[in-house]
Design a protein around this motif. Structure first.
Motif, PDB file in Angstrom:
ATOM      1  N   GLY A  40      46.622  52.115  36.884  1.00 18.72           N
ATOM      2  CA  GLY A  40      45.686  52.479  37.938  1.00 18.72           C
ATOM      3  C   GLY A  40      46.128  51.959  39.293  1.00 18.72           C
ATOM      4  N   SER A  41      45.230  51.996  40.259  1.00 13.63           N
ATOM      5  CA  SER A  41      45.548  51.566  41.620  1.00 13.63           C
ATOM      6  C   SER A  41      45.591  50.045  41.712  1.00 13.63           C
ATOM      7  CB  SER A  41      44.520  52.120  42.603  1.00 13.63           C
ATOM      8  OG  SER A  41      43.230  51.634  42.283  1.00 13.63           O
ATOM      9  N   ARG A  42      46.337  49.570  42.702  1.00 11.13           N
ATOM     10  CA  ARG A  42      46.480  48.130  42.928  1.00 11.13           C
ATOM     11  C   ARG A  42      46.146  47.834  44.388  1.00 11.13           C
ATOM     12  NH1 ARG A  42      52.609  47.355  41.599  1.00 11.13           N
ATOM     13  NH2 ARG A  42      52.648  49.454  42.511  1.00 11.13           N
ATOM     14  N   PRO A  43      45.364  46.791  44.666  1.00 12.36           N
ATOM     15  CA  PRO A  43      45.076  46.465  46.068  1.00 12.36           C
ATOM     16  C   PRO A  43      46.290  45.894  46.782  1.00 12.36           C
ATOM     17  CG  PRO A  43      44.129  44.819  44.616  1.00 12.36           C
ATOM     18  CD  PRO A  43      44.635  45.911  43.732  1.00 12.36           C
ATOM     19  N   TYR A  44      47.072  45.075  46.104  1.00  8.93           N
ATOM     20  CA  TYR A  44      48.244  44.433  46.687  1.00  8.93           C
ATOM     21  C   TYR A  44      49.362  44.429  45.654  1.00  8.93           C
ATOM     22  CZ  TYR A  44      44.332  42.493  49.384  1.00  8.93           C
ATOM     23  OH  TYR A  44      43.187  42.342  50.102  1.00  8.93           O
ATOM     24  N   PHE A  45      50.547  44.006  46.085  1.00  7.06           N
ATOM     25  CA  PHE A  45      51.645  43.782  45.155  1.00  7.06           C
ATOM     26  C   PHE A  45      51.538  42.349  44.621  1.00  7.06           C
ATOM     27  CE2 PHE A  45      53.400  47.027  48.044  1.00  7.06           C
ATOM     28  CZ  PHE A  45      53.857  47.960  47.130  1.00  7.06           C
ATOM     29  N   TYR A  46      51.434  42.198  43.324  1.00  7.41           N
ATOM     30  CA  TYR A  46      51.447  40.890  42.680  1.00  7.41           C
ATOM     31  C   TYR A  46      52.695  40.826  41.812  1.00  7.41           C
ATOM     32  CZ  TYR A  46      46.554  40.447  44.092  1.00  7.41           C
ATOM     33  OH  TYR A  46      45.392  40.383  44.826  1.00  7.41           O
ATOM     34  N   LEU A  47      53.654  39.981  42.195  1.00  5.17           N
ATOM     35  CA  LEU A  47      54.954  39.949  41.535  1.00  5.17           C
ATOM     36  C   LEU A  47      55.300  38.526  41.123  1.00  5.17           C
ATOM     37  CD1 LEU A  47      56.877  42.231  44.072  1.00  5.17           C
ATOM     38  CD2 LEU A  47      55.756  42.937  41.953  1.00  5.17           C
ATOM     39  N   SER A  48      56.051  38.433  40.031  1.00  5.95           N
ATOM     40  CA  SER A  48      56.536  37.147  39.546  1.00  5.95           C
ATOM     41  C   SER A  48      57.983  37.339  39.113  1.00  5.95           C
ATOM     42  CB  SER A  48      55.682  36.656  38.379  1.00  5.95           C
ATOM     43  OG  SER A  48      56.195  35.440  37.855  1.00  5.95           O
ATOM     44  N   ALA A  49      58.858  36.409  39.485  1.00  2.00           N
ATOM     45  CA  ALA A  49      60.281  36.588  39.192  1.00  2.00           C
ATOM     46  C   ALA A  49      60.969  35.239  39.085  1.00  2.00           C
ATOM     47  CB  ALA A  49      60.956  37.431  40.271  1.00  2.00           C
ATOM     48  N   ASP A  50      62.058  35.230  38.334  1.00  2.00           N
ATOM     49  CA  ASP A  50      62.920  34.056  38.275  1.00  2.00           C
ATOM     50  C   ASP A  50      63.906  34.097  39.431  1.00  2.00           C
ATOM     51  OD1 ASP A  50      61.808  33.067  35.891  1.00  2.00           O
ATOM     52  OD2 ASP A  50      63.064  34.414  34.694  1.00  2.00           O
TER      53      ASP A  50
END
Length: 314
Positions: A40-50
């Motif tokens: 679905g839709s997302r209000p913001y980008f939420y990202l997690s990375a090494d």
């Protein structure tokens, strides 16, 4: 005199002030938001990375006007504004050192037809030596049009921008840390005791010393002579998000502060797993009493110097 056109690239983004509701950043003419996913839709980008990894995502720019619009797309670091601690992002001309430097849109220039949307892929490459913790930023759509922003000998041209927030966390140890620094108290008392209301302006710096975003709460407490409680309240003018390594200067007005008292003002800041306090002392005297005290101190000082001179002469 010819008008001097100054190009203001500082983006007055929809990101300023309190957190925006959970929908696309939108200024009424165009909107910028994460492309819809299977969930679905997302209000913001939420990202997690090494550290050392690369992520891919897509941003959608929607043109709500009746004419085509052309935008510059770029990544930007986020910061807290000095004015009120709101969430803001760097301009394209400023140096990006975090998420803004790691974001690369597939297209840096995009034309969106009238009442249409265009989706652009982008990548985020986290350096191998990136520090763990939060690195907030944004994907910005900067309008290429220059609009008049003022009148007179110096006319100001404004380019507007809207951005979708990027909340990036680089995996590793997280260290929440918060400090209350540099408290000052300035009093404004009536010339005649009891003839008006006295006020005090309390200023302080709220400093996120850690590597994660905090949602601070600040409580103010003032105690007078013999520990009497003069004031106790939670402060409302506190940013909802204090980004890592950011500090902001805040003020609080104390109406009805004492005209004759002395004591302490304590500010206590709390957030996730942290609690820090700082204190400043105050002395409140009516102006006539203060003048009498100063006069008495001056007389005593003069008398002390005279006695010292007499002692030295003998």
């Amino acid at each position: 005199m010819r008008k001097l056109y100054v190009l203001l690239l500082a983006a007055a983004l929809l990101l300023l002030g309190a957190p925006a509701p959970a929908h696309a950043a939108d200024n009424g003419e165009w909107a910028v938001h994460p492309a819809a996913s299977r969930l679905g839709s997302r209000p913001y980008f939420y990202l997690s990375a090494d550290p050392g990894t690369t992520l891919t995502d897509r941003v959608t720019v929607t043109n709500r006007t009746g004419s085509p619009l052309t935008f510059r797309l770029y990544g930007a670091d986020a910061y807290n504004t000095e004015r009120d601690g709101g969430f803001a992002v760097r301009t394209q001309q400023e140096k990006q050192t975090g998420a803004g430097a790691w974001i690369t849109p597939e297209r840096t220039r995009v034309t969106v037809p009238a009442r249409s949307s265009v989706t652009v892929p982008w990548t985020l490459t986290v350096p191998a030596d990136a520090e763990p913790g939060d690195h907030p930023g944004a994907v910005v759509a900067l309008d290429e049009r220059v609009q008049a922003g003022g009148e007179g000998p110096v006319a100001v041209g404004v380019r507007r921008a809207v951005a979708a927030r990027v909340y990036l966390r680089v995996n590793g140890p997280t260290v929440p840390a918060l400090a209350v620094e540099d408290i000052t108290l300035h009093q404004d008392r009536p010339l005649v005791p009891g003839a008006g209301t006295s006020t005090a302006l309390i200023s302080y710096t709220l400093h996120n010393r850690g590597n994660v975003t905090l949602d601070p709460k600040v409580a103010l407490r003032a105690e007078g002579l013999f520990g009497r409680t003069l004031l106790a309240r939670d402060l409302a003018r506190v940013p909802a998000e204090l980004l890592p390594r950011q500090k902001i200067r805040l003020t609080e007005r104390w109406t009805g502060s004492p005209q004759f008292d002395w004591g302490d003002v304590t500010l206590t800041a709390t957030a996730r797993d942290v609690r820090e306090s700082a204190r400043v002392s105050f002395v409140a005297l009516p102006w006539p009493a203060a003048a009498a005290v100063l006069a008495g101190a001056a007389v005593a000082l003069v008398g002390l110097r005279v006695r010292r001179r007499r002692d030295l002469s003998t």
